[in-house]
Motif scaffolding. Structure first.
Motif, PDB file in Angstrom:
ATOM      1  N   SER A 173       0.852  -0.702  -0.129  1.00  0.00           N
ATOM      2  CA  SER A 173      -0.103  -0.163  -0.298  1.00  0.00           C
ATOM      3  C   SER A 173       1.015   1.175   0.191  1.00  0.00           C
ATOM      4  CB  SER A 173      -0.825  -0.003   1.359  1.00  0.00           C
ATOM      5  OG  SER A 173      -2.033  -1.106   0.871  1.00  0.00           O
ATOM      6  N   HIS A 174       1.924   1.821   1.068  1.00  0.00           N
ATOM      7  CA  HIS A 174       3.305   2.742   0.677  1.00  0.00           C
ATOM      8  C   HIS A 174       3.530   2.808  -0.770  1.00  0.00           C
ATOM      9  CE1 HIS A 174       5.017   5.074   3.347  1.00  0.00           C
ATOM     10  NE2 HIS A 174       6.013   4.961   2.707  1.00  0.00           N
ATOM     11  N   SER A 175       3.716   1.628  -1.498  1.00  0.00           N
ATOM     12  CA  SER A 175       4.606   2.006  -2.338  1.00  0.00           C
ATOM     13  C   SER A 175       3.650   2.401  -3.805  1.00  0.00           C
ATOM     14  CB  SER A 175       5.684   0.393  -2.612  1.00  0.00           C
ATOM     15  OG  SER A 175       6.119   1.024  -1.663  1.00  0.00           O
ATOM     16  N   TRP A 176       2.286   1.177  -3.964  1.00  0.00           N
ATOM     17  CA  TRP A 176       1.361   1.429  -4.809  1.00  0.00           C
ATOM     18  C   TRP A 176       0.604   2.662  -4.279  1.00  0.00           C
ATOM     19  CZ3 TRP A 176       0.600  -0.696  -8.829  1.00  0.00           C
ATOM     20  CH2 TRP A 176      -0.995  -1.145  -9.633  1.00  0.00           C
ATOM     21  N   THR A 177       0.763   3.333  -3.145  1.00  0.00           N
ATOM     22  CA  THR A 177       0.214   4.843  -3.172  1.00  0.00           C
ATOM     23  C   THR A 177       0.968   5.932  -3.477  1.00  0.00           C
ATOM     24  OG1 THR A 177      -1.534   4.626  -0.974  1.00  0.00           O
ATOM     25  CG2 THR A 177      -0.553   6.413  -1.078  1.00  0.00           C
ATOM     26  N   ALA A 178       2.034   6.122  -3.277  1.00  0.00           N
ATOM     27  CA  ALA A 178       3.452   6.602  -3.781  1.00  0.00           C
ATOM     28  C   ALA A 178       3.126   7.298  -5.686  1.00  0.00           C
ATOM     29  CB  ALA A 178       4.096   5.832  -3.302  1.00  0.00           C
ATOM     30  N   LEU A 179       3.395   5.401  -5.607  1.00  0.00           N
ATOM     31  CA  LEU A 179       3.561   6.045  -7.439  1.00  0.00           C
ATOM     32  C   LEU A 179       1.777   6.213  -7.667  1.00  0.00           C
ATOM     33  CD1 LEU A 179       4.246   4.359 -10.181  1.00  0.00           C
ATOM     34  CD2 LEU A 179       3.660   2.460  -9.963  1.00  0.00           C
ATOM     35  N   ARG A 180       0.920   5.890  -7.735  1.00  0.00           N
ATOM     36  CA  ARG A 180       0.063   6.462  -8.092  1.00  0.00           C
ATOM     37  C   ARG A 180      -0.146   8.517  -7.782  1.00  0.00           C
ATOM     38  NH1 ARG A 180      -4.796   4.803  -4.162  1.00  0.00           N
ATOM     39  NH2 ARG A 180      -6.156   6.538  -5.529  1.00  0.00           N
ATOM     40  N   ALA A 181       0.051   8.255  -6.637  1.00  0.00           N
ATOM     41  CA  ALA A 181       0.438   9.711  -6.753  1.00  0.00           C
ATOM     42  C   ALA A 181       1.764  10.374  -7.752  1.00  0.00           C
ATOM     43  CB  ALA A 181       0.844  10.638  -5.115  1.00  0.00           C
ATOM     44  N   ALA A 182       2.151  10.130  -8.034  1.00  0.00           N
ATOM     45  CA  ALA A 182       3.525  10.740  -8.827  1.00  0.00           C
ATOM     46  C   ALA A 182       2.761  10.741 -10.634  1.00  0.00           C
ATOM     47  CB  ALA A 182       4.496   9.009  -9.079  1.00  0.00           C
ATOM     48  N   ILE A 183       1.863   9.577 -10.435  1.00  0.00           N
ATOM     49  CA  ILE A 183       1.013   9.925 -12.086  1.00  0.00           C
ATOM     50  C   ILE A 183       0.226  10.951 -12.130  1.00  0.00           C
ATOM     51  CG2 ILE A 183      -0.965   8.606 -14.090  1.00  0.00           C
ATOM     52  CD1 ILE A 183       1.068   5.968 -12.632  1.00  0.00           C
ATOM     53  N   ALA A 184      -0.534  10.636 -10.685  1.00  0.00           N
ATOM     54  CA  ALA A 184      -1.348  11.772 -10.668  1.00  0.00           C
ATOM     55  C   ALA A 184      -0.870  13.468 -11.262  1.00  0.00           C
ATOM     56  CB  ALA A 184      -2.984  11.981  -9.158  1.00  0.00           C
ATOM     57  N   GLY A 185       0.311  13.584 -10.601  1.00  0.00           N
ATOM     58  CA  GLY A 185       1.062  14.895 -10.622  1.00  0.00           C
ATOM     59  C   GLY A 185       1.251  14.569 -12.036  1.00  0.00           C
ATOM     60  N   LEU A 186       1.343  14.106 -12.693  1.00  0.00           N
ATOM     61  CA  LEU A 186       1.838  14.371 -14.150  1.00  0.00           C
ATOM     62  C   LEU A 186       1.114  15.651 -15.292  1.00  0.00           C
ATOM     63  CD1 LEU A 186       2.604  11.008 -15.598  1.00  0.00           C
ATOM     64  CD2 LEU A 186       4.511  12.313 -14.265  1.00  0.00           C
ATOM     65  N   SER A 187       1.822  16.259 -15.842  1.00  0.00           N
ATOM     66  CA  SER A 187       1.396  16.975 -16.826  1.00  0.00           C
ATOM     67  C   SER A 187       1.089  16.708 -18.069  1.00  0.00           C
ATOM     68  CB  SER A 187       1.930  18.462 -16.782  1.00  0.00           C
ATOM     69  OG  SER A 187       3.891  17.533 -17.539  1.00  0.00           O
ATOM     70  N   ASP A 188       0.404  16.772 -18.725  1.00  0.00           N
ATOM     71  CA  ASP A 188      -0.456  16.403 -20.509  1.00  0.00           C
ATOM     72  C   ASP A 188       1.260  16.234 -20.986  1.00  0.00           C
ATOM     73  OD1 ASP A 188      -2.772  16.036 -19.417  1.00  0.00           O
ATOM     74  OD2 ASP A 188      -3.127  17.766 -21.049  1.00  0.00           O
ATOM     75  N   GLU A 189       2.434  16.948 -20.997  1.00  0.00           N
ATOM     76  CA  GLU A 189       3.340  16.881 -21.255  1.00  0.00           C
ATOM     77  C   GLU A 189       4.277  16.004 -21.340  1.00  0.00           C
ATOM     78  OE1 GLU A 189       2.253  19.637 -20.642  1.00  0.00           O
ATOM     79  OE2 GLU A 189       1.154  20.931 -21.531  1.00  0.00           O
ATOM     80  N   ASN A 190       4.345  15.444 -19.919  1.00  0.00           N
ATOM     81  CA  ASN A 190       5.395  14.609 -19.145  1.00  0.00           C
ATOM     82  C   ASN A 190       4.605  13.075 -20.292  1.00  0.00           C
ATOM     83  OD1 ASN A 190       5.552  15.941 -15.776  1.00  0.00           O
ATOM     84  ND2 ASN A 190       6.586  16.459 -17.754  1.00  0.00           N
ATOM     85  N   PHE A 191       3.260  12.826 -20.450  1.00  0.00           N
ATOM     86  CA  PHE A 191       3.319  11.459 -20.997  1.00  0.00           C
ATOM     87  C   PHE A 191       3.994  11.297 -22.267  1.00  0.00           C
ATOM     88  CE2 PHE A 191      -0.106  12.317 -17.716  1.00  0.00           C
ATOM     89  CZ  PHE A 191      -0.911  11.260 -17.515  1.00  0.00           C
ATOM     90  N   ASP A 192       4.835  12.737 -23.050  1.00  0.00           N
ATOM     91  CA  ASP A 192       4.853  11.935 -24.332  1.00  0.00           C
ATOM     92  C   ASP A 192       6.537  11.743 -24.091  1.00  0.00           C
ATOM     93  OD1 ASP A 192       2.626  12.237 -25.987  1.00  0.00           O
ATOM     94  OD2 ASP A 192       2.841  13.751 -26.016  1.00  0.00           O
ATOM     95  N   ARG A 193       7.058  11.657 -22.560  1.00  0.00           N
ATOM     96  CA  ARG A 193       8.488  11.713 -22.051  1.00  0.00           C
ATOM     97  C   ARG A 193       8.509  10.350 -22.352  1.00  0.00           C
ATOM     98  NH1 ARG A 193      10.834  16.095 -19.707  1.00  0.00           N
ATOM     99  NH2 ARG A 193      12.546  15.025 -19.862  1.00  0.00           N
ATOM    100  N   PRO A 194       9.760  10.138 -22.811  1.00  0.00           N
ATOM    101  CA  PRO A 194      10.723   8.515 -22.558  1.00  0.00           C
ATOM    102  C   PRO A 194      10.331   8.243 -21.048  1.00  0.00           C
ATOM    103  CG  PRO A 194      12.250   9.797 -23.413  1.00  0.00           C
ATOM    104  CD  PRO A 194      11.033  10.762 -22.990  1.00  0.00           C
ATOM    105  N   SER A 195      10.265   7.199 -20.930  1.00  0.00           N
ATOM    106  CA  SER A 195      10.091   6.271 -20.105  1.00  0.00           C
ATOM    107  C   SER A 195      11.557   5.553 -19.858  1.00  0.00           C
ATOM    108  CB  SER A 195       8.936   5.003 -20.134  1.00  0.00           C
ATOM    109  OG  SER A 195       9.125   4.220 -20.265  1.00  0.00           O
ATOM    110  N   GLY A 196      11.942   4.714 -18.547  1.00  0.00           N
ATOM    111  CA  GLY A 196      12.839   4.224 -18.190  1.00  0.00           C
ATOM    112  C   GLY A 196      12.185   2.536 -18.051  1.00  0.00           C
ATOM    113  N   CYS A 197      11.330   2.357 -19.004  1.00  0.00           N
ATOM    114  CA  CYS A 197      11.306   0.624 -20.363  1.00  0.00           C
ATOM    115  C   CYS A 197      11.376   0.767 -21.999  1.00  0.00           C
ATOM    116  CB  CYS A 197      10.201   0.386 -20.015  1.00  0.00           C
ATOM    117  SG  CYS A 197       8.941  -0.411 -18.214  1.00  0.00           S
ATOM    118  N   THR A 198      12.319   0.235 -21.984  1.00  0.00           N
ATOM    119  CA  THR A 198      13.144   0.577 -23.468  1.00  0.00           C
ATOM    120  C   THR A 198      11.813   0.244 -24.302  1.00  0.00           C
ATOM    121  OG1 THR A 198      14.924  -1.086 -23.055  1.00  0.00           O
ATOM    122  CG2 THR A 198      13.972  -1.144 -25.238  1.00  0.00           C
ATOM    123  N   GLY A 199      11.608   1.125 -25.061  1.00  0.00           N
ATOM    124  CA  GLY A 199      10.325   1.394 -26.997  1.00  0.00           C
ATOM    125  C   GLY A 199       9.424   1.634 -25.964  1.00  0.00           C
TER     126      GLY A 199
END
Length: 217
Positions: free
Chosen positions: A4-30
């Motif tokens: 719950s601790h890790s999952w809540t933090a991940l959810r909060a990080a995604i909720a804080g993304l701007s629209d522009e962030n969604f078009d940035r590369p991630s750490g997953c290849t491709g």
């Protein structure tokens, strides 16, 4: 609960993304960030499905043996990886992805808090206790949190508690500990091949250098 601790933090990080962030590369290849968020929607659905799939069978896996080790790192060319990219694109607006993840992600979090940790559940034709399944997912959610922020320096990092727990799990999978000079983040990134070790780090790894990267599947 570590999950719950890790999952809540991940959810909060995604909720804080701007629209522009969604078009940035991630750490997953491709994958762009939007593709990773789409994958996390499926992860959240898997958590929900697994927690409502009880079984009386004996456990076949635990939080460590849950993970299979692949022979090579993902290249982004796998058909399932390509499917994620198409699914993410079908959402159109980044906010639709974020809202869908928020819906299923919050439901997965609530289900985890309500689940009996001693109940056995079935997933991927294997049987684990709820406790072991959710503990394994601490590693999954923490690694993907690092993937999410790989090119987003201002985004919130995974919590220290989750990083430490994920490192412990990875070390148990490896059957060896990472050098004390490695931060938890560095141990996770180098240990799973998300970045190559420096010459100094490789020397410090010693025998462990022959075991990494650990490609989790």
């Amino acid at each position: 609960m570590d999950f719950s601790h890790s999952w809540t933090a991940l959810r909060a990080a995604i909720a804080g993304l701007s629209d522009e962030n969604f078009d940035r590369p991630s750490g997953c290849t491709g994958w762009l960030v939007r593709d990773l968020v789409c994958h996390l929607i499926i992860d959240a659905q898997d958590v929900l499905i697994t927690l409502v799939t009880p079984t009386d069978k004996e456990p076949t896996r635990d939080e460590i043996t849950y993970w299979d080790l692949a022979e090579s790192a993902p290249t982004g060319d796998d058909p399932l990886d390509a499917l994620i990219v198409r699914l993410a694109a079908a959402y159109g607006e980044p906010r639709l992805l974020e809202l869908h993840f928020d819906d299923v992600g919050s439901a997965a979090g609530r289900a985890a808090e309500l689940a009996d940790p001693d109940v056995r559940v079935s997933t991927r034709d294997e049987v684990l206790t709820v406790h072991d399944y959710l503990t394994a997912y601490v590693l999954e959610s923490t690694l993907h949190h690092l993937d999410l922020i790989a090119h987003l320096p201002d985004a919130p990092r995974p919590p220290d508690r989750g990083l430490a727990r994920a490192r412990e799990l990875l070390e148990r999978i490896a059957g060896a500990t990472f050098p004390a000079s490695f931060s938890d983040t560095d141990a996770l990134l180098v240990g799973t091949g998300r970045r190559a070790p420096t010459d100094t780090e490789r020397a410090e790894l010693g025998r462990l250098a022959g075991k990494v990267p650990l490609v989790l599947g």
